[in-house]
Design a protein around this motif. Structure first.
Motif, mmCIF file in Angstrom:
data_model
loop_
_atom_site.group_PDB
_atom_site.id
_atom_site.type_symbol
_atom_site.label_atom_id
_atom_site.label_comp_id
_atom_site.label_asym_id
_atom_site.label_seq_id
_atom_site.Cartn_x
_atom_site.Cartn_y
_atom_site.Cartn_z
ATOM 1 N N GLY A 1 0.793 -1.216 0.000
ATOM 2 C CA GLY A 1 0.000 0.000 0.000
ATOM 3 C C GLY A 1 0.833 1.278 0.000
ATOM 4 N N GLU A 2 2.134 1.146 0.246
ATOM 5 C CA GLU A 2 2.996 2.337 0.181
ATOM 6 C C GLU A 2 3.153 2.795 -1.271
ATOM 7 O OE1 GLU A 2 6.440 2.778 3.171
ATOM 8 O OE2 GLU A 2 6.454 0.676 2.558
ATOM 9 N N ARG A 3 3.617 4.036 -1.410
ATOM 10 C CA ARG A 3 3.919 4.566 -2.744
ATOM 11 C C ARG A 3 5.306 5.195 -2.716
ATOM 12 N NH1 ARG A 3 -0.455 7.627 -5.537
ATOM 13 N NH2 ARG A 3 -1.938 5.988 -6.010
ATOM 14 N N ARG A 4 5.925 5.226 -3.847
ATOM 15 C CA ARG A 4 7.238 5.861 -3.961
ATOM 16 C C ARG A 4 7.300 6.717 -5.218
ATOM 17 N NH1 ARG A 4 7.805 4.800 0.443
ATOM 18 N NH2 ARG A 4 9.533 3.854 1.586
ATOM 19 N N THR A 5 7.771 7.956 -5.043
ATOM 20 C CA THR A 5 8.209 8.704 -6.227
ATOM 21 C C THR A 5 9.737 8.595 -6.317
ATOM 22 O OG1 THR A 5 8.087 10.684 -4.846
ATOM 23 C CG2 THR A 5 6.317 10.332 -6.428
ATOM 24 N N PHE A 6 10.411 8.919 -5.166
ATOM 25 C CA PHE A 6 11.855 8.704 -5.106
ATOM 26 C C PHE A 6 12.170 7.914 -3.841
ATOM 27 C CE2 PHE A 6 11.415 12.192 -8.076
ATOM 28 C CZ PHE A 6 12.214 11.738 -9.095
ATOM 29 N N LEU A 7 13.427 7.588 -3.617
ATOM 30 C CA LEU A 7 13.792 6.711 -2.501
ATOM 31 C C LEU A 7 13.665 7.440 -1.170
ATOM 32 C CD1 LEU A 7 16.915 4.959 -4.082
ATOM 33 C CD2 LEU A 7 14.632 3.989 -3.736
ATOM 34 N N GLU A 8 13.182 6.721 -0.162
ATOM 35 C CA GLU A 8 13.078 7.270 1.185
ATOM 36 C C GLU A 8 14.091 6.584 2.090
ATOM 37 O OE1 GLU A 8 8.980 7.600 2.420
ATOM 38 O OE2 GLU A 8 8.401 8.421 0.459
ATOM 39 N N ASP A 9 14.372 7.226 3.215
ATOM 40 C CA ASP A 9 15.409 6.697 4.112
ATOM 41 C C ASP A 9 15.071 5.270 4.536
ATOM 42 O OD1 ASP A 9 16.650 9.084 3.849
ATOM 43 O OD2 ASP A 9 16.212 9.823 5.865
ATOM 44 N N GLY A 10 16.060 4.418 4.485
ATOM 45 C CA GLY A 10 15.888 3.021 4.867
ATOM 46 C C GLY A 10 15.523 2.106 3.714
ATOM 47 N N ASP A 11 15.191 2.678 2.570
ATOM 48 C CA ASP A 11 14.875 1.837 1.403
ATOM 49 C C ASP A 11 16.107 1.036 0.978
ATOM 50 O OD1 ASP A 11 12.315 2.833 1.372
ATOM 51 O OD2 ASP A 11 12.546 4.001 -0.473
ATOM 52 N N THR A 12 15.892 -0.233 0.681
ATOM 53 C CA THR A 12 16.957 -1.079 0.141
ATOM 54 C C THR A 12 16.624 -1.423 -1.298
ATOM 55 O OG1 THR A 12 17.555 -2.029 2.280
ATOM 56 C CG2 THR A 12 18.139 -3.305 0.329
ATOM 57 N N LEU A 13 17.563 -1.119 -2.167
ATOM 58 C CA LEU A 13 17.361 -1.319 -3.596
ATOM 59 C C LEU A 13 18.319 -2.418 -4.049
ATOM 60 C CD1 LEU A 13 17.787 -0.545 -6.725
ATOM 61 C CD2 LEU A 13 15.565 0.111 -5.743
ATOM 62 N N THR A 14 17.801 -3.374 -4.788
ATOM 63 C CA THR A 14 18.620 -4.507 -5.219
ATOM 64 C C THR A 14 18.498 -4.685 -6.729
ATOM 65 O OG1 THR A 14 18.291 -5.616 -3.097
ATOM 66 C CG2 THR A 14 18.981 -7.002 -4.946
ATOM 67 N N LEU A 15 19.647 -4.812 -7.386
ATOM 68 C CA LEU A 15 19.670 -5.154 -8.808
ATOM 69 C C LEU A 15 20.064 -6.619 -8.947
ATOM 70 C CD1 LEU A 15 21.752 -2.131 -10.223
ATOM 71 C CD2 LEU A 15 19.300 -2.222 -9.698
ATOM 72 N N ARG A 16 19.427 -7.311 -9.884
ATOM 73 C CA ARG A 16 19.805 -8.690 -10.178
ATOM 74 C C ARG A 16 20.028 -8.822 -11.675
ATOM 75 N NH1 ARG A 16 15.580 -10.673 -6.307
ATOM 76 N NH2 ARG A 16 16.735 -10.739 -4.353
ATOM 77 N N GLY A 17 20.868 -9.769 -12.051
ATOM 78 C CA GLY A 17 21.105 -10.013 -13.465
ATOM 79 C C GLY A 17 21.370 -11.487 -13.712
ATOM 80 N N TYR A 18 20.909 -11.979 -14.845
ATOM 81 C CA TYR A 18 21.165 -13.390 -15.192
ATOM 82 C C TYR A 18 20.962 -13.594 -16.681
ATOM 83 C CZ TYR A 18 16.092 -13.285 -14.644
ATOM 84 O OH TYR A 18 14.777 -12.930 -14.734
ATOM 85 N N CYS A 19 21.561 -14.669 -17.171
ATOM 86 C CA CYS A 19 21.466 -15.035 -18.584
ATOM 87 C C CYS A 19 20.782 -16.389 -18.683
ATOM 88 C CB CYS A 19 22.851 -15.162 -19.206
ATOM 89 S SG CYS A 19 23.893 -13.722 -18.981
ATOM 90 N N GLU A 20 19.760 -16.471 -19.510
ATOM 91 C CA GLU A 20 19.094 -17.759 -19.733
ATOM 92 C C GLU A 20 18.856 -17.934 -21.226
ATOM 93 O OE1 GLU A 20 16.604 -18.265 -15.533
ATOM 94 O OE2 GLU A 20 15.554 -17.573 -17.333
#
Lengths: 423, 423
Positions: free
Chosen positions: A387-406
Motif C-alpha cells: 500500500g505504500e507509494r514511492r516517487t523517489f527513494l526514502e530513508d531506509g529503502d533497500t534497492l537490489t539489482l539482479r542479473g542473469y542469462c538464460e
C-alpha cells in the motif's frame, strides 16, 4: 585453447560442489566468477576467490594463484585467462583428482565478507541506454530529448572511483544545492529526489599504452568481465548543477557494485546482435563498426530492480520487483564500442578500470531502470504491494539489482545481486 | 608549532645549499616543495625528494623518511606536516650540524628524472576562472555565456587520472569525431583545434570518510599543496561531444603537471582575499562561506604561458610569453570552497587526489589562459616573434606554464614549470 573454452560451457558439466548443480543457481561450473573475500568479521586481507554454487574457492589456498592481486589477474593476456578458466573448470568437475585438496579451500558464501572485485583506477560512466536517454531527455529538455550527437558518439563522462562500494553499501542521503524552477535562488538541504540507476559495469583487463588506441576488432580482448552497477543519483542536485560540464555531486556520493566479476568467457553463450538501429539511424563510423560487433556485440542479460522499504522489512513483506529489462535491447552501443571510443584519442585504459553502461531501460514504460523514468519525473508514484507509494527513494529503502542469462541449450549464468541502502 | 612555521618563512634564512640563496630562485629554503625523482636514465624506484636551489635532497638517504610513499606523507596531520617542514628548514639552514651528512643525499636537479609527485586516485577539474568561463561561454553559447548556476555552484567535473603525466610529457595529437556546424554528419580525424589550459592543481592531504563532509572552516587543513596543471583540450572534439554529460575525449588524452608540489605552508605569505564579487553577485551559501576564506582564501600566484614552435627551436629563438595572469584575480572560488563543495554530499577525498582550478584567465584579453580565448575561437591568430602565427597548437609545439609568488617583505617562491609537447 578455444576448444578448452568451449568445453567450459558444456551444459552437461557437473561440479563436485553439489550446490553448483542445482537448477537456477547463479554460479554453476559454467560461470566461475571472481571476487575478493575474507572470513566475515575477520581483519584478514581480502583474497581472490571463485564462486561455485553457494561456496567460494580460495585460489591461494587451492594453489592456483600465489598472490591476492586481482588487478594482476585481470592484466593477463586472453590466452592466460583462458588457461586459468580451463584449469578451474577441469578441477571443479565431478571426478577431479583435485577434489580432496580443494575442498579444504572452500568457504560458504554465507560466512564471508566481500570487497570490491579489484582496485578501480578510473571509472567512466556511459549513456548507452537509448530508451533511458530519450525518456530522461524529455524531462530535462522537452524540445530536444536526444542530442544530435547521441547516435554518433557513445556519450560518456568520468565518474568518481573513491566512493564506489560493494553490495551492502549503506550511505547517507546526500545534501546539496537545489533550485526549484520558480525560485529566485537555490537552497541547501538533503536531496528530495534520490534515485537509482540500473547499469552493468564492464571491467577492463589488459590495458593499452597512452597514444595507442584499441581498434574495434581487438576491443573485446581488453574486456575482463561484468558486474551489476547501481549509479545512485540525486536528481534535484543534478538538474541544478549539470550545465555545462555534466553531473558531479549528484552522482559521486556513492556507486554500488555486485561482488562477483563474471568473465566475458562465461558470457560467451549469451552474446547477441548489437542494438537494432531503426531505419534512418546512421551507421556507426568505421572506428566503431565491425561485423563481429554487429552480430555478437550485445549481451543477452536479463536485468531486474527490486525494492524493499523499511515498512515492508518490518512486516516481513519481501522485496518487490519494479523492473525487468534486457541489456541487449537497451544499449545503443556495445561494450566493445565503448572501449574503441574511449581509447580512439589515445586515452589509456588500465587493468581494473570500470566502464558503466548507463541506465539500461527497455523500450516499455515498465522496463525503466530508474524511478525518474518509472514515475515520469516524480509525477506518477509507484504503488508497492503493502500500500505504500514511492516517487523517489526514502530513508531506509533497500534497492537490489539482479542479473542473469538464460537461453535454450545453455546453463543459466547469474551475475548475483547488488544491494544498497540509504539512511 | 605555529612559531616554527612562521620561522620557516623568515626572509633572512639562508641555506648551506648556495644556489638556494640566489635572488629569483624558484626553490629557496622558504619553499621546500616535494617531488619524486630518480637518477636520470636509471631504473631505480622513484623516491621522495625536496627541491632546494638547483639540488634535490633525497629524504630517505637523509634519514628523514623511511619510505618512498608520497601519499603516506600527504596523509599526515597538519601538525605532522608542520613538524616535517620545520625539521627540513632547520637542517638546511646555514650552520646546521646536519650539513655534512645531508650533502651526501643531494642530487643536481639537472641529473634526475622526475615522476608525478604522488599516486593520483581521483582527479576533479573545476571551472573557477570566471573570466575564462565568460569568454568561452560566449563562444559556445552566445545567448548565455555564464550559466545561471555559475555564481552559486563551484562547477566541476571528474577528469581522467590515468593519462596525467609529469612535465616533459609528449603526446600524440588526439583523433576523434568533429562536426562542422553546417555539416550533415560528423567526420573522423585528428583534432584541428588543439589547445592548452593554464590551471593550478590542488592536491589533497588528509582525506575524509565517505558520508562525512569537510566544513569550510577545516577545508584548508585538507589541502597539501599546489602544482601547475596544463589541461590540454581538443576544442573541436569538445564542441561535438560535450552535451549533455560534459567534456570527455576532448580532455582525457593527456594532462600535464609540474613535478614539484609546493605546500600550502610555503604559500602562507602569499594568501590573498578571495575573488572580489561585483555588486549584485550573490553571497556564497553558508557551507561555502567563512571570514577566513573571504580574507585569505585566495592565492597570489603569478601565472605565465610560454610557447616555442619547432621553427623557433630550430632557429634558436627562445619561447615567447603568451600570457601573464594571477590566480587570486582569476578564480571565483577558492581551493577551500572546492574542498567544502566536493565533500558536502558525502563524497570522500583521499590523500593524493587532485583538484584542478579550471583555466585561470585574467580579466584582460592578453591575460587569457587558452588559445581559444586569445584567438577568439580561432578567428584572430596570435603573432609570434619569428613571424609565425598560431590559432591552435601545431605538431611539435612546446607549451610551458610557469608560476611564482612575489611580495614585498617575502622571499620569492616558485612553482617551477610544466612543459609538454604534441607530436
Amino acid at each position: 585453447m578455444s576448444n578448452d573454452l568451449n568445453a567450459t560451457h558444456d551444459p552437461n558439466l557437473r561440479s563436485w560442489v553439489e550446490t553448483a548443480n542445482v537448477a537456477g543457481c547463479d554460479f554453476p561450473i559454467q560461470n566461475l566468477p571472481f571476487g575478493r573475500f575474507r572470513p566475515a568479521g575477520s581483519n584478514e586481507p581480502f583474497r581472490i576467490g571463485v564462486a561455485i554454487g553457494d561456496r567460494v574457492l580460495d585460489l591461494e589456498a587451492a594453489h592456483v594463484l600465489e598472490h591476492s592481486d586481482m588487478n594482476l589477474v585481470m592484466s593477463a593476456s586472453p590466452a592466460e585467462r583462458a588457461a586459468l578458466r580451463a584449469l578451474l573448470s577441469e578441477d571443479l568437475r565431478e571426478g577431479s583428482p583435485r577434489q580432496n585438496h580443494w575442498e579444504l579451500a572452500l568457504y560458504a558464501q554465507a560466512d564471508v565478507e566481500m570487497a570490491l572485485p579489484c582496485t578501480i583506477g578510473d571509472y567512466t560512466d556511459f549513456y548507452t541506454g537509448i530508451h533511458h536517454a530519450t525518456t530522461v531527455g524529455k524531462l530535462f529538455r522537452p524540445d530536444q530529448p536526444l542530442m544530435p550527437n547521441y547516435k554518433w558518439v557513445p556519450i560518456g563522462y568520468h565518474g568518481r572511483a573513491s566512493s564506489i562500494g560493494v553490495s551492502g553499501q549503506r550511505f547517507k542521503r546526500p545534501h546539496g544545492q537545489t533550485k526549484a524552477p520558480d525560485a529566485e535562488a537555490p537552497s541547501f538541504g538533503p536531496s528530495k529526489r534520490l534515485d537509482y540507476e540500473l547499469e552493468l559495469g564492464f571491467f577492463i583487463g589488459e590495458g593499452n599504452a597512452q597514444g595507442e588506441p584499441i581498434g574495434i576488432a581487438k576491443a573485446e580482448q581488453h574486456l575482463f568481465g561484468v558486474t551489476l552497477l547501481n549509479d545512485w543519483s540525486a536528481r534535484d542536485l543534478q538538474a541544478w548543477e549539470y550545465q555545462p560540464l555534466g553531473p558531479f555531486l549528484s552522482k559521486n556520493f556513492a556507486t554500488t557494485l555486485s561482488p562477483w566479476l563474471v568473465t566475458m568467457e562465461a558470457l560467451a553463450p549469451f552474446r547477441a546482435r548489437s542494438f537494432d538501429r531503426p531505419a534512418g539511424d546512421p551507421l556507426p563510423l568505421p572506428y566503431l563498426d565491425s561485423d563481429v560487433n554487429r552480430h555478437t556485440g550485445g549481451l543477452d542479460i536479463t536485468l531486474e530492480v527490486w525494492l524493499q522499504t523499511p515498512k515492508m522489512r518490518d512486516a516481513g513483506v519481501p522485496a518487490t520487483r519494479l523492473t525487468r529489462s534486457n541489456a541487449a535491447q537497451a544499449a545503443y552501443w556495445t561494450a566493445a564500442q565503448l572501449v574503441a571510443h574511449h581509447t580512439v584519442n589515445g586515452c589509456n585504459l588500465q587493468p581494473g578500470d570500470l566502464l558503466g553502461s548507463g541506465t539500461l531501460s527497455g523500450p516499455e514504460p515498465d522496463q525503466a531502470g530508474s524511478l525518474l523514468e518509472l514515475t515520469l519525473g516524480g509525477k506518477n508514484p509507484v504503488a508497492l504491494p503493502n500500500g505504500e507509494r514511492r516517487t523517489f527513494l526514502e530513508d531506509g529503502d533497500t534497492l537490489t539489482l539482479r542479473g542473469y542469462c538464460e537461453r535454450k541449450g545453455a546453463v543459466r549464468i547469474g551475475l548475483g545481486e547488488v544491494s544498497g541502502t540509504v539512511f
